[in-house]
Design a protein around this motif. Structure first.
Motif, PDB file in Angstrom:
ATOM      1  N   ALA A 296       2.535  58.443  13.763  1.00 53.12           N
ATOM      2  CA  ALA A 296       1.616  56.760  14.407  1.00 53.12           C
ATOM      3  C   ALA A 296      -0.073  56.715  13.743  1.00 53.12           C
ATOM      4  N   ASP A 297      -0.545  57.095  13.186  1.00 56.94           N
ATOM      5  CA  ASP A 297      -2.094  57.965  13.299  1.00 56.94           C
ATOM      6  C   ASP A 297      -2.396  57.011  11.362  1.00 56.94           C
ATOM      7  N   SER A 298      -1.746  56.925  11.275  1.00 53.94           N
ATOM      8  CA  SER A 298      -2.137  56.359   9.525  1.00 53.94           C
ATOM      9  C   SER A 298      -2.681  55.385   8.485  1.00 53.94           C
ATOM     10  N   GLY A 299      -2.166  54.514  10.128  1.00 53.69           N
ATOM     11  CA  GLY A 299      -1.891  52.897   9.509  1.00 53.69           C
ATOM     12  C   GLY A 299      -1.094  52.406   8.609  1.00 53.69           C
ATOM     13  N   PRO A 300      -1.466  51.160   8.626  1.00 53.82           N
ATOM     14  CA  PRO A 300      -0.061  50.718   7.247  1.00 53.82           C
ATOM     15  C   PRO A 300       0.499  51.235   6.327  1.00 53.82           C
ATOM     16  N   ALA A 301       1.579  51.936   6.217  1.00 52.11           N
ATOM     17  CA  ALA A 301       2.290  52.504   5.322  1.00 52.11           C
ATOM     18  C   ALA A 301       2.860  52.411   4.212  1.00 52.11           C
ATOM     19  N   ILE A 302       2.785  52.494   3.204  1.00 52.55           N
ATOM     20  CA  ILE A 302       3.813  51.994   1.895  1.00 52.55           C
ATOM     21  C   ILE A 302       5.236  52.610   1.747  1.00 52.55           C
ATOM     22  N   MET A 303       5.588  53.926   1.523  1.00 55.10           N
ATOM     23  CA  MET A 303       6.713  55.112   1.100  1.00 55.10           C
ATOM     24  C   MET A 303       6.311  55.625   1.365  1.00 55.10           C
ATOM     25  N   LEU A 304       7.431  57.170   1.903  1.00 54.02           N
ATOM     26  CA  LEU A 304       7.918  58.280   2.499  1.00 54.02           C
ATOM     27  C   LEU A 304       9.540  58.353   1.196  1.00 54.02           C
ATOM     28  N   THR A 305       8.896  60.191   0.597  1.00 53.45           N
ATOM     29  CA  THR A 305      10.130  60.538  -0.263  1.00 53.45           C
ATOM     30  C   THR A 305      10.074  61.956   0.063  1.00 53.45           C
ATOM     31  N   PRO A 306      11.324  61.695   0.102  1.00 50.32           N
ATOM     32  CA  PRO A 306      12.590  63.834   1.345  1.00 50.32           C
ATOM     33  C   PRO A 306      12.240  64.177  -0.311  1.00 50.32           C
ATOM     34  N   VAL A 307      11.165  65.846  -0.620  1.00 52.65           N
ATOM     35  CA  VAL A 307      11.452  66.896  -1.391  1.00 52.65           C
ATOM     36  C   VAL A 307      11.593  67.857  -0.653  1.00 52.65           C
ATOM     37  N   PRO A 308      13.440  68.100  -1.206  1.00 57.68           N
ATOM     38  CA  PRO A 308      13.962  69.789  -0.687  1.00 57.68           C
ATOM     39  C   PRO A 308      12.251  70.607  -0.605  1.00 57.68           C
ATOM     40  N   ASP A 309      12.087  70.883  -1.804  1.00 60.31           N
ATOM     41  CA  ASP A 309      11.194  72.061  -2.670  1.00 60.31           C
ATOM     42  C   ASP A 309       9.461  72.280  -3.064  1.00 60.31           C
ATOM     43  N   LEU A 310       9.327  70.829  -2.155  1.00 62.10           N
ATOM     44  CA  LEU A 310       7.983  70.653  -2.079  1.00 62.10           C
ATOM     45  C   LEU A 310       6.675  71.818  -2.476  1.00 62.10           C
ATOM     46  N   PHE A 311       6.226  73.095  -2.016  1.00 66.13           N
ATOM     47  CA  PHE A 311       5.495  74.322  -2.014  1.00 66.13           C
ATOM     48  C   PHE A 311       6.553  75.116  -2.650  1.00 66.13           C
ATOM     49  N   GLY A 312       7.756  74.841  -2.853  1.00 63.24           N
ATOM     50  CA  GLY A 312       8.330  76.499  -3.914  1.00 63.24           C
ATOM     51  C   GLY A 312       9.393  77.199  -2.631  1.00 63.24           C
ATOM     52  N   GLY A 314      11.526  76.092  -0.821  1.00 69.39           N
ATOM     53  CA  GLY A 314      12.707  76.038  -0.090  1.00 69.39           C
ATOM     54  C   GLY A 314      12.713  75.022   1.400  1.00 69.39           C
ATOM     55  N   THR A 315      11.243  74.712   2.008  1.00 68.95           N
ATOM     56  CA  THR A 315      11.310  73.961   3.395  1.00 68.95           C
ATOM     57  C   THR A 315      11.629  71.982   2.573  1.00 68.95           C
ATOM     58  N   LEU A 316      12.055  71.480   3.096  1.00 69.41           N
ATOM     59  CA  LEU A 316      12.610  70.129   2.712  1.00 69.41           C
ATOM     60  C   LEU A 316      10.820  69.581   4.075  1.00 69.41           C
ATOM     61  N   ARG A 317      10.083  69.260   3.081  1.00 63.99           N
ATOM     62  CA  ARG A 317       9.655  68.637   2.995  1.00 63.99           C
ATOM     63  C   ARG A 317       8.927  66.896   2.810  1.00 63.99           C
ATOM     64  N   TYR A 318       7.850  65.821   3.124  1.00 65.01           N
ATOM     65  CA  TYR A 318       8.125  64.064   2.710  1.00 65.01           C
ATOM     66  C   TYR A 318       6.628  64.148   2.733  1.00 65.01           C
ATOM     67  N   VAL A 319       6.982  63.682   1.299  1.00 61.53           N
ATOM     68  CA  VAL A 319       5.657  63.122   0.507  1.00 61.53           C
ATOM     69  C   VAL A 319       5.676  61.540   1.198  1.00 61.53           C
ATOM     70  N   GLY A 320       3.875  60.984   1.729  1.00 60.39           N
ATOM     71  CA  GLY A 320       4.086  59.283   1.933  1.00 60.39           C
ATOM     72  C   GLY A 320       2.717  59.273   1.504  1.00 60.39           C
ATOM     73  N   SER A 321       2.749  58.091   1.375  1.00 60.01           N
ATOM     74  CA  SER A 321       1.319  57.256   1.148  1.00 60.01           C
ATOM     75  C   SER A 321       1.100  56.127   1.908  1.00 60.01           C
ATOM     76  N   ASN A 322      -0.043  56.240   2.711  1.00 61.11           N
ATOM     77  CA  ASN A 322      -0.817  54.999   3.849  1.00 61.11           C
ATOM     78  C   ASN A 322      -0.751  54.278   3.201  1.00 61.11           C
ATOM     79  N   HIS A 323      -0.940  52.529   3.408  1.00 62.34           N
ATOM     80  CA  HIS A 323      -1.390  51.724   2.412  1.00 62.34           C
ATOM     81  C   HIS A 323      -3.185  51.101   3.164  1.00 62.34           C
TER      82      HIS A 323
END
Length: 455
Positions: A296-312, A314-323
């Motif tokens: 709740a500390d990034s301000g208004p946000a536009i998108m949050l996308t799950p990426v199962p192996d973002l860092f290679g 095997g951990t599920l992480r999410y890529v998010g962008s505020n706005h």
């Protein structure tokens, strides 16, 4: 401007029109970064950015269309069973109040420079992100289209809608599920929420109110049916909150489906998820869902996308962008950025957040053309080096970016296009069947749809 999730910026830019001036020829990230002080067409100057070392790849830009009347969203699939996938593009339109948008199919010819455009729907009020899927089980692909925006309410004619286009050979039949709604929609997910064997439609309706009323967002699901329209017209409610691009997945690993989302019209929200604690049934028919704050500390946000192996790893992480906008007066308190968010052992507690972008900053905008950055994001192996990179629309920032993952968990911010304000598309896919990936970007201000093929 919140082109792809609904802020007041598009209200005036789309309604009044805006002419961009697309750059031509081949483009490389190094070339783009060499001259970061780029003038935004007919708006105001782009902020300077600190250019990182040039990446090891360059890109050739191919033009799909340079007269697309405010293109915003792209979906890719093979609609006609030939070797080449088609693009389904939603264009928002720039004339009229509210403007009239279109949805068109682009069929690739012999190469990435030859495309044929066919209009799927010539008149849609702010068409959203198309979803391409076989809705009716007849072994061809149909198109689901959410639509609407706050401009329509300002004009006195709310235009929120949900429809799907039934594909039968060369013909398309429109099934309107929702029309004329005060809630507007941008994205849908198809899953079997209630376990009855039929897919259901999950989406978020948003409403920007004026004259002192509170804005709102509500996550909904529309039950699948066996009739010709395939979905019920009356929604079930998951909960208040959420944003334009809800993602349905098992967030907490307990074997059922939850919903994760960025939040823009939710006061004090940035990213959140809805935990399903009871399945839909006779009581309660909606199911039971509990909202948890991710951040709740990034301000208004536009998108949050799950990426199962973002860092290679095997951990599920999410890529998010505020706005947000730190260049206006007074400035927003939250720096504009793309984040990697990682849930801990207790997914109901706030997640770990790390900024993975640098130098993204909105143009100041004005009362009549508010701006914010960044915009929507897409993920994929942009440079085909075996890891996951991120495509980023600068949106209120006139640059289009790609974030190169240089080592696991570390990203370098590169300029893909020096002037492509209010961009969209952000899709990484092999369009020409050569085994590597192309990147698709659209430019609302420039009326352009581009494909970037790395050399």
């Amino acid at each position: 401007m919140k082109l792809l999730a609904g802020s007041a910026a598009l209200l005036l830019v789309a309604a009044c029109g805006d002419a961009g001036d697309a750059t031509g020829g081949d483009v490389t990230p190094a070339d783009a970064a060499a001259a970061p002080d780029v003038a935004a067409p007919a708006i105001d100057a782009a902020p300077a950015i600190d250019a990182p070392p040039a990446p090891s790849v360059t890109f050739t830009r191919h033009t799909v269309d340079d007269d697309a009347d405010g293109p915003a969203y792209v979906a890719v699939a093979d609609l006609d069973d030939d070797p080449a996938p088609e693009l389904v593009v939603s264009s928002l339109g720039k004339s009229g109040f509210p403007p009239v948008g279109t949805v068109a199919i682009y069929d690739r010819g012999a190469d990435l420079d030859g495309w044929t455009r066919t209009v799927l729907d010539p008149s849609v009020g702010f068409p959203g992100q198309p979803t391409i899927v076989d809705v009716d089980g007849d072994d061809d692909l149909d198109v689901i289209l959410p639509s609407g925006f706050l401009v329509c309410a300002i004009a006195g004619s709310p235009c929120g809608g949900l429809a799907w286009y039934e594909h039968d050979g060369a013909t398309w039949t429109k099934h309107a599920l929702v029309s004329g709604s005060a809630l507007f929609y941008h994205h849908v997910e198809l899953v079997d929420v209630d376990g009855d064997g039929r897919v259901d439609l999950v989406t978020t309706g948003e409403e920007q109110t004026f004259g002192g009323g509170a804005s709102r967002a509500v996550v909904q699901w529309f039950a699948g049916t066996d009739d010709a329209d395939r979905f019920a017209a009356t929604p079930h409610v998951i909960g208040d909150g959420g944003g334009s691009f809800p993602r349905v997945l098992d967030v907490d690993g307990d074997g059922d489906l939850d919903v994760a989302s960025a939040e823009f019209f939710v006061a004090g929200g940035s990213f959140a998820w809805f935990e399903r604690t009871a399945a839909p049934g006779p009581d309660p028919p909606d199911g039971t869902w509990v909202r948890h704050a991710i951040d709740a500390d990034s301000g208004p946000a536009i998108m949050l996308t799950p990426v199962p192996d973002l860092f290679g790893d095997g951990t599920l992480r999410y890529v998010g962008s505020n706005h947000t906008n730190t260049a206006k007066t007074p400035p927003d308190a939250w720096p504009s950025a793309v984040f990697a968010l990682t849930p801990g052992a207790d997914a109901t507690a706030p997640w770990t957040k790390t900024a993975i972008s640098t130098g993204i900053e909105s143009r100041p905008g004005s009362m009549f053309s508010p701006m914010a950055a960044p915009g929507i994001v897409g993920v994929g192996d942009v440079d085909d080096d075996g890891d996951v990179d991120v495509l980023v629309s600068g949106d209120g920032d006139v640059h289009a970016y790609w974030l190169e993952q240089t080592v696991p968990g570390t990203f370098a911010t590169h300029v893909l296009e020096a002037s492509l304000g209010q961009a969209g598309g952000v899709t990484v896919v092999d369009l020409d069947g050569d085994g590597d990936h192309e990147s698709i970007m659209t430019g609302y201000e420039d009326d352009a749809i581009y494909v970037y093929d790395h050399d």
